[in-house]
Design a protein around this motif. Sequence first.
Motif, short mmCIF file in Angstrom:
data_model
loop_
_atom_site.label_atom_id
_atom_site.label_comp_id
_atom_site.label_asym_id
_atom_site.label_seq_id
_atom_site.Cartn_x
_atom_site.Cartn_y
_atom_site.Cartn_z
N ASP A 16 0.99 -1.24 0.16
CA ASP A 16 -0.04 0.07 0.14
C ASP A 16 0.96 1.38 0.01
OD1 ASP A 16 -1.40 2.19 1.23
OD2 ASP A 16 -3.22 0.79 1.04
N TYR A 17 0.42 2.18 -0.66
CA TYR A 17 1.41 3.53 -0.86
C TYR A 17 1.49 4.17 0.56
CZ TYR A 17 1.30 3.13 -6.11
OH TYR A 17 1.27 2.63 -7.39
N LYS A 72 -3.38 0.12 -7.29
CA LYS A 72 -3.61 -0.65 -6.02
C LYS A 72 -2.65 -0.46 -4.82
CE LYS A 72 -6.59 -4.35 -7.79
NZ LYS A 72 -6.70 -5.92 -7.87
N GLY A 73 -1.30 -0.08 -5.59
CA GLY A 73 -0.28 -0.09 -4.78
C GLY A 73 1.17 -0.30 -5.46
N LEU A 74 2.25 -0.32 -4.89
CA LEU A 74 3.49 -0.58 -5.51
C LEU A 74 3.75 -1.99 -5.45
CD1 LEU A 74 5.71 1.35 -6.38
CD2 LEU A 74 6.88 1.00 -4.21
N ILE A 75 4.05 -2.65 -6.81
CA ILE A 75 4.67 -4.00 -6.79
C ILE A 75 6.27 -4.10 -6.63
CG2 ILE A 75 4.69 -6.09 -8.20
CD1 ILE A 75 1.92 -5.22 -9.21
N VAL A 76 6.71 -4.97 -5.65
CA VAL A 76 8.22 -4.69 -5.63
C VAL A 76 8.60 -6.23 -5.58
CG1 VAL A 76 8.21 -2.74 -4.24
CG2 VAL A 76 8.13 -4.84 -2.98
N LYS A 77 9.93 -6.48 -5.95
CA LYS A 77 10.51 -7.78 -5.77
C LYS A 77 11.84 -7.75 -5.84
CE LYS A 77 10.61 -12.26 -8.40
NZ LYS A 77 10.14 -13.03 -9.72
N GLY A 78 12.83 -8.47 -5.23
CA GLY A 78 14.16 -8.67 -5.14
C GLY A 78 14.82 -7.85 -4.39
N GLU A 79 15.93 -7.28 -4.61
CA GLU A 79 16.52 -6.35 -3.62
C GLU A 79 16.06 -5.09 -3.58
OE1 GLU A 79 20.60 -6.95 -4.44
OE2 GLU A 79 20.70 -8.95 -3.81
N GLY A 80 16.19 -4.35 -2.30
CA GLY A 80 15.92 -3.21 -2.00
C GLY A 80 16.49 -2.58 -0.76
N LEU A 201 0.97 12.72 -2.35
CA LEU A 201 -0.26 12.53 -1.54
C LEU A 201 -0.16 11.46 -0.41
CD1 LEU A 201 -2.16 14.59 -0.09
CD2 LEU A 201 -4.00 13.34 -1.84
N ILE A 202 0.29 11.23 0.61
CA ILE A 202 0.33 10.32 1.54
C ILE A 202 -0.65 10.40 2.82
CG2 ILE A 202 1.86 8.93 3.26
CD1 ILE A 202 2.78 8.70 0.23
N HIS A 203 -1.33 9.31 2.95
CA HIS A 203 -2.27 9.28 4.04
C HIS A 203 -1.83 8.83 5.50
CE1 HIS A 203 -6.59 9.32 5.65
NE2 HIS A 203 -6.27 7.98 6.11
N TYR A 204 -1.64 9.50 6.49
CA TYR A 204 -0.73 9.27 7.58
C TYR A 204 -1.90 9.34 8.76
CZ TYR A 204 2.86 8.67 10.92
OH TYR A 204 3.62 8.16 11.84
N LYS A 205 -2.50 8.29 9.29
CA LYS A 205 -3.21 8.27 10.48
C LYS A 205 -4.42 9.16 10.50
CE LYS A 205 0.40 6.45 13.62
NZ LYS A 205 1.15 6.32 14.76
N GLY A 206 -5.22 9.32 9.43
CA GLY A 206 -6.37 10.09 9.22
C GLY A 206 -5.90 11.33 8.74
#
Length: 248
Positions: A16-17, A72-80, A201-206
């Motif tokens: 989720d973003y 729907k969000g960020l799809i990630v795989k591998g190294e980060g 734009l980020i949703h943070y605790k309401g």
Amino acid sequence: MRIRLKLKTVEEQLIDYNYNADLNNLIYEVVKDADEQMAEKLFGEGILIGDKPAKPYTFSRLLFDNYKATHKGLIVKGEGEWLISTPVDELAETLINGLIGRYQIKVGKNKFTVERHQMLKDPEMPEEMSCFMLAPVVTSVFRPDGREVFCHPLQSEFYDLLRSDLIFKVKQIYGEVFDPADIQFTIIDPEKFELERAANLIHYKGKNIKGYLFKFKMTGPEKVLKIAFSWGLGSFNYQGFGMIDFLR
């Protein structure tokens, strides 16, 4: 100082973003594992810096080489990797101690293997820093009617707020006051800058928090640049905003 966690996931994961709160909760758990008293202060009013309490840290987004942005969000795989930064050595050491033996982190419903973690010393500050954002930079003001308004990088007010925030932080850490006129910001390749593309734009605790990701140059006194690098720019640093790095 900075702590870098090298992460890995064999399978694709959908994140989720709006994961900033999950990462901040993780920092609380890590600090608590090493020093419960510090954790309660840090995530309460803050730890005492000079004569005022503060939450002197920031952190990056999750940075994966292999990723895909979807609705729907960020799809990630591998190294980060994931980075945490603070100008307070004691807090950095506590974070490192809390990470000992932690071979996995959980971010919301997602789990990532921690391949290693390491302490990174802050580099020497050049006279002019060319930077990019590891997390969106946020500035905001309250209007007379009580509304909080988020400023953007095409407004002079955006940079005035960055300067005043840095001066406040530097005074808290070093006890020194600098002239705002000595701190300057310039967007790199301004003709290519697109405000809508830079906005996050980020949703943070309401609460919805609007920040911006872009490349810029910054000049100023060495101690001001150090605080920008180690504590972050703008507001809401401890909620995962304002972390920067050098362009290399």
